[in-house]
Design an enzyme around this catalytic site. Structure first.
Site, short mmCIF file in Angstrom:
data_model
loop_
_atom_site.label_atom_id
_atom_site.label_comp_id
_atom_site.label_asym_id
_atom_site.label_seq_id
_atom_site.Cartn_x
_atom_site.Cartn_y
_atom_site.Cartn_z
N HIS B 82 0.90 -1.12 0.06
CA HIS B 82 -0.01 0.03 0.01
C HIS B 82 0.91 1.33 -0.06
O HIS B 82 1.95 1.23 0.61
CB HIS B 82 -0.74 0.00 1.23
N GLY B 163 4.13 21.81 11.19
CA GLY B 163 5.24 21.20 11.60
C GLY B 163 6.55 21.60 10.95
O GLY B 163 6.64 22.39 9.88
N HIS B 168 9.98 13.59 9.13
CA HIS B 168 10.55 12.96 10.19
C HIS B 168 11.43 11.76 9.71
O HIS B 168 10.93 10.98 8.96
CB HIS B 168 9.16 12.36 11.13
N PRO B 169 12.70 11.82 10.44
CA PRO B 169 13.50 10.74 9.86
C PRO B 169 12.83 9.22 9.79
O PRO B 169 13.26 8.54 8.96
CB PRO B 169 14.64 10.72 10.66
N THR B 170 12.26 8.89 10.77
CA THR B 170 11.64 7.51 10.68
C THR B 170 9.93 7.44 10.57
O THR B 170 9.46 6.65 10.18
CB THR B 170 12.00 6.74 11.99
N ALA B 171 9.34 8.53 10.89
CA ALA B 171 7.97 8.51 11.05
C ALA B 171 7.31 9.12 9.59
O ALA B 171 6.07 9.29 9.51
CB ALA B 171 7.40 9.07 12.33
#
Lengths: 296, 296
Positions: B82, B163, B168-171
């Site tokens: 997805h 923001g 965000h590096p992982t999210a």
């Protein structure tokens, strides 16, 4: 704790005088219950109402509705297609949440006593509310109907659970109690023929013995003169054993074999969310559908 | 006055690690919302949750859920069927009662700002919440996905509404906003063949131009390797124009012409009572059925 809620689906013996129907609905609405359904039919000469609320709200709605109906409906002048024993013919209660069946039954006995005393109408308890050893099913309780009982002393098996030992002279008697959910569904057929409707109903009753889709289904063929239509009237009494889609599917198949078409269906009253979910699941061949997924 | 209630159907980029899924659900449940649905899929590598509550309850559930998801989900190691841009990929809101769409939009802007500030995740507003002149549809907003954007400066058209100006590096990023009700429905086919699923989806999209039953329907053919099944994935976006039964009926007919069978369907998330009523009405050819007749 969950707030207790009860569903009430009263059937009144008036389906023609809209002023009376309106007065009844006003009496119900003033008790602040949520009204889910209202329909009336001049051939059946009957009104079906469905509403829900907390036990005190439902109690108030039933007593106020009863006062209006007993005052305005005169069974000595009432002729309709549907069997009946009283102006407030039957008052079924279904616990929705927040109370057990036992609690609902105990509550129904108190409201039945108040109803009988205040309105001077004999009340018979039925289904889960019926006392041990007493008649519990509606057709038997109603046998003979208003005309067969009026003026007679109600004793023995015919003694009411509450109220006077004679029918109210114009409002008859009332049957009241906690019952399981029930789905009342009509199928309209083409050609619109009474004998065909009766034959379909007969075949459905015969097939019921072997077809699990028809478990707990009652079927009756009716003719509605004012609309010149024939209808197969169905009651699904064991809603956990089958569902509306499978039942209508079976009726369609039986009708088809007779070269009759089911042109429309109609739900009288209400359906519980879990039973609506069950019918949707059948119709769409759904995997794992839960009534929690139906959001209001 | 009616109590205001909002439905929230967050999609999270985690469909395999049940410990994370459980932690997310615990975070949601502790906000006292009512959870209607939870499902996850390891092929999509995605979890869909549906819950409803008052605006403060939903706000608390979203912020707590976001904190858990941002901490635990790492998109640098995420591969699924997805498309997605973030750990908390999309957070749709649907006003249920007691507040207007405008009030829901104003509320969604406040929660989006809090979410972005607290979790240091760029947030894009979509659908009814999108600001004038900005991209409002999810597929366009998500184009390039996490991998295409990570580390780049988000400016111009790609500048977030709230923001930081970098993913965000992982999210990654989160898309949030008020949208119309939507029904996500999967049809499983036999034989289970990816090309057949894609061809059915293509024909459904082609037929959509002329068949009112398919108005607002999006269709996609998918292959689910872990279950070795093929699925036609459907989104009904204009739920007032058609209904689930008519859509599935059209898919069955298209499949039938290709000698393919629809063996089951599946509802992902929830359906509003009025849309469930509409599908039941189609399936049973009902006269005048109202969602008020579905009682919980």
């Amino acid at each position: 704790m969950q707030r207790a809620r009860i569903l009430c689906i009263p059937n009144l013996s008036e389906g023609r005088d809209t002023a009376t129907i309106r007065a009844v609905v006003d009496a119900v609405a003033s008790a602040k219950v949520q009204i889910h359904h209202l329909s009336w039919d001049e051939d059946h000469h009957r009104t079906v109402l469905a509403f829900s609320g907390t036990p005190p709200q439902v109690r108030q709605a039933v007593l106020q509705m009863g006062a209006v109906a007993v005052e305005r409906i005169d069974l000595t002048r009432h002729r309709g297609a549907h069997p009946r024993i009283g102006a407030v013919d039957v008052v079924p209660f279904v616990p929705l949440e927040g109370l057990t069946r036992e609690q609902a039954v105990a509550w129904s006995l108190r409201i039945a006593r108040s109803f009988a005393r205040r309105l001077r109408v004999p009340v018979y308890l039925y289904e889960h509310s019926a006392r041990e050893g007493r008649i519990r099913d509606l057709p038997t309780l109603r046998k003979g109907e208003f005309e067969g009982w009026v003026g007679k002393r109600l004793t023995g098996e015919r003694a009411p659970d509450f109220g006077p030992k004679r029918l109210h002279p114009t409002a008859g008697a009332t049957v009241m109690g906690v019952r399981d959910p029930l789905i009342a569904l009509n199928c309209y057929i083409h050609p619109p023929d009474y004998d065909l409707a009766r034959e379909i109903a007969r075949r459905i009753r015969a097939e019921r013995e072997t077809n699990p889709a028809l478990r707990g289904v009652r079927a009756l063929g009716l003719w509605l003169p004012s609309r010149r239509t024939a209808q197969v009237s169905l009651n699904i009494t064991q809603t956990d054993q089958t569902d509306m889609f499978r039942v209508v599917d079976a009726v369609r198949r039986v009708a088809d074999a007779m070269r009759v078409e089911v042109v429309a269906t109609e739900l009288v009253g209400v359906v519980l969310a879990q039973d609506a979910a069950r019918a949707l699941q059948s119709a769409l061949e759904m995997l794992g559908f839960d009534s929690q997924q139906i959001v209001r």
